[in-house]
Design a protein around this motif. Structure first.
Motif, PDB file in Angstrom:
ATOM      1  N   PHE A 154       0.864  -1.181   0.000  1.00  0.00           N
ATOM      2  CA  PHE A 154       0.000   0.000   0.000  1.00  0.00           C
ATOM      3  C   PHE A 154       0.893   1.220   0.000  1.00  0.00           C
ATOM      4  O   PHE A 154       2.099   1.122   0.235  1.00  0.00           O
ATOM      5  CB  PHE A 154      -0.921   0.034   1.240  1.00  0.00           C
ATOM      6  CG  PHE A 154      -0.169   0.316   2.505  1.00  0.00           C
ATOM      7  CD1 PHE A 154       0.016   1.628   2.941  1.00  0.00           C
ATOM      8  CD2 PHE A 154       0.369  -0.712   3.245  1.00  0.00           C
ATOM      9  CE1 PHE A 154       0.732   1.890   4.100  1.00  0.00           C
ATOM     10  CE2 PHE A 154       1.090  -0.462   4.399  1.00  0.00           C
ATOM     11  CZ  PHE A 154       1.266   0.844   4.826  1.00  0.00           C
ATOM     12  N   ALA A 155       0.335   2.380  -0.264  1.00  0.00           N
ATOM     13  CA  ALA A 155       1.071   3.636  -0.088  1.00  0.00           C
ATOM     14  C   ALA A 155       0.129   4.726   0.388  1.00  0.00           C
ATOM     15  O   ALA A 155       0.167   5.128   1.539  1.00  0.00           O
ATOM     16  CB  ALA A 155       1.798   4.041  -1.361  1.00  0.00           C
ATOM     17  N   CYS A 156      -0.768   5.191  -0.488  1.00  0.00           N
ATOM     18  CA  CYS A 156      -1.547   6.389  -0.137  1.00  0.00           C
ATOM     19  C   CYS A 156      -2.706   6.104   0.820  1.00  0.00           C
ATOM     20  O   CYS A 156      -3.120   6.960   1.570  1.00  0.00           O
ATOM     21  CB  CYS A 156      -2.092   7.037  -1.404  1.00  0.00           C
ATOM     22  SG  CYS A 156      -3.442   6.097  -2.187  1.00  0.00           S
ATOM     23  N   ARG A 157      -3.264   4.915   0.746  1.00  0.00           N
ATOM     24  CA  ARG A 157      -4.434   4.523   1.545  1.00  0.00           C
ATOM     25  C   ARG A 157      -5.701   5.292   1.199  1.00  0.00           C
ATOM     26  O   ARG A 157      -6.654   5.278   1.967  1.00  0.00           O
ATOM     27  CB  ARG A 157      -4.195   4.715   3.046  1.00  0.00           C
ATOM     28  CG  ARG A 157      -3.229   3.756   3.645  1.00  0.00           C
ATOM     29  CD  ARG A 157      -3.147   4.003   5.134  1.00  0.00           C
ATOM     30  NE  ARG A 157      -2.171   3.143   5.744  1.00  0.00           N
ATOM     31  CZ  ARG A 157      -2.417   1.882   6.074  1.00  0.00           C
ATOM     32  NH1 ARG A 157      -3.597   1.352   5.859  1.00  0.00           N
ATOM     33  NH2 ARG A 157      -1.468   1.153   6.620  1.00  0.00           N
ATOM     34  N   ALA A 203      -5.781   6.427  -4.526  1.00  0.00           N
ATOM     35  CA  ALA A 203      -5.219   7.266  -5.581  1.00  0.00           C
ATOM     36  C   ALA A 203      -3.986   6.692  -6.268  1.00  0.00           C
ATOM     37  O   ALA A 203      -3.715   7.025  -7.407  1.00  0.00           O
ATOM     38  CB  ALA A 203      -4.891   8.639  -5.014  1.00  0.00           C
ATOM     39  N   THR A 217      -2.695   3.255  -6.621  1.00  0.00           N
ATOM     40  CA  THR A 217      -2.744   1.892  -7.174  1.00  0.00           C
ATOM     41  C   THR A 217      -1.702   0.921  -6.590  1.00  0.00           C
ATOM     42  O   THR A 217      -1.571  -0.187  -7.081  1.00  0.00           O
ATOM     43  CB  THR A 217      -2.652   1.836  -8.739  1.00  0.00           C
ATOM     44  OG1 THR A 217      -1.317   2.107  -9.177  1.00  0.00           O
ATOM     45  CG2 THR A 217      -3.621   2.789  -9.388  1.00  0.00           C
ATOM     46  N   SER A 218      -0.981   1.327  -5.548  1.00  0.00           N
ATOM     47  CA  SER A 218      -0.030   0.391  -4.930  1.00  0.00           C
ATOM     48  C   SER A 218      -0.706  -0.861  -4.385  1.00  0.00           C
ATOM     49  O   SER A 218      -0.118  -1.935  -4.356  1.00  0.00           O
ATOM     50  CB  SER A 218       0.698   1.047  -3.751  1.00  0.00           C
ATOM     51  OG  SER A 218       1.430   2.140  -4.189  1.00  0.00           O
ATOM     52  N   LEU A 221      -8.806  -1.765  -5.716  1.00  0.00           N
ATOM     53  CA  LEU A 221      -7.867  -1.134  -4.790  1.00  0.00           C
ATOM     54  C   LEU A 221      -8.292  -1.510  -3.375  1.00  0.00           C
ATOM     55  O   LEU A 221      -9.320  -1.051  -2.879  1.00  0.00           O
ATOM     56  CB  LEU A 221      -7.895   0.396  -4.976  1.00  0.00           C
ATOM     57  CG  LEU A 221      -7.530   0.885  -6.379  1.00  0.00           C
ATOM     58  CD1 LEU A 221      -7.614   2.409  -6.449  1.00  0.00           C
ATOM     59  CD2 LEU A 221      -6.153   0.404  -6.792  1.00  0.00           C
ATOM     60  N   CYS A 273      -7.357  -0.737  -0.492  1.00  0.00           N
ATOM     61  CA  CYS A 273      -7.425   0.275   0.578  1.00  0.00           C
ATOM     62  C   CYS A 273      -8.783   0.954   0.639  1.00  0.00           C
ATOM     63  O   CYS A 273      -9.127   1.538   1.663  1.00  0.00           O
ATOM     64  CB  CYS A 273      -6.316   1.314   0.433  1.00  0.00           C
ATOM     65  SG  CYS A 273      -6.510   2.424  -0.979  1.00  0.00           S
TER      66      CYS A 273
HETATM   67  S1  FES Z   1      -2.792   2.457  -1.212  1.00  0.00           S
HETATM   68 FE1  FES Z   1      -2.882   3.915  -2.800  1.00  0.00          FE
HETATM   69  S2  FES Z   1      -4.601   3.272  -3.923  1.00  0.00           S
HETATM   70 FE2  FES Z   1      -4.603   1.940  -2.253  1.00  0.00          FE
END
Ligand code: FES
Length: 122
Positions: free
Chosen positions: A41-44, A47, A49-50, A79, A81
């Motif tokens: 994950f990254a942004c949570r 936004a 796509t991690s 996604l 998250c």
């Molecule tokens: S963690 Fe960035 S879109 Fe889900």
């Protein structure tokens, strides 16, 4: 009333599998982490796509997945998250940057990207 679904996640890069009990009113990623799963994950906030996965079976609800084009949602990507389970699910992690490439790789350089997201072709 809260429904619980069984969500199986295959983390392809790490070769690990998780079987989770996920309520229908919580994001899958957050619930997975609370149950000890180590997922990308990254942004949570839907936004970057991690956290994208391919859905092998089952259904999700992801109204806030703004980083994912309608096209890719239809192709069965989600996604985690910002996804809620709507049935028992089986998903697997994407290849690194797979969704990003699918979404932007073929658009950048062709003048079709506006405001950071590909335009729908139709
Ligand atoms: S963690 Fe960035 S879109 Fe889900």
């Amino acid at each position: 009333m809260t429904d619980f679904y069984t969500v199986r996640v295959h983390h392809r890069q790490k070769g690990t599998d998780y079987t989770l009990k996920v309520p229908d009113n919580r994001y899958i990623l957050q619930t997975a982490e609370n149950q000890g799963a180590d997922l990308p994950f990254a942004c949570r906030n839907g936004a970057c796509t991690s956290c994208a996965v391919r859905i092998l079976s089952g259904e999700v609800h992801q109204p806030e997945a703004m980083g994912l084009s309608p096209d890719l949602r239809q192709q069965g990507y989600a996604l985690l998250c910002v996804s809620y389970a709507r049935s028992d699910l089986e998903v697997e992690t994407q290849d690194e940057d797979e969704v990003y490439e699918l979404q932007f790789g073929r658009y950048f350089g062709k003048g079709k990207v506006r405001f950071g997201l590909p335009l729908d072709e139709d």
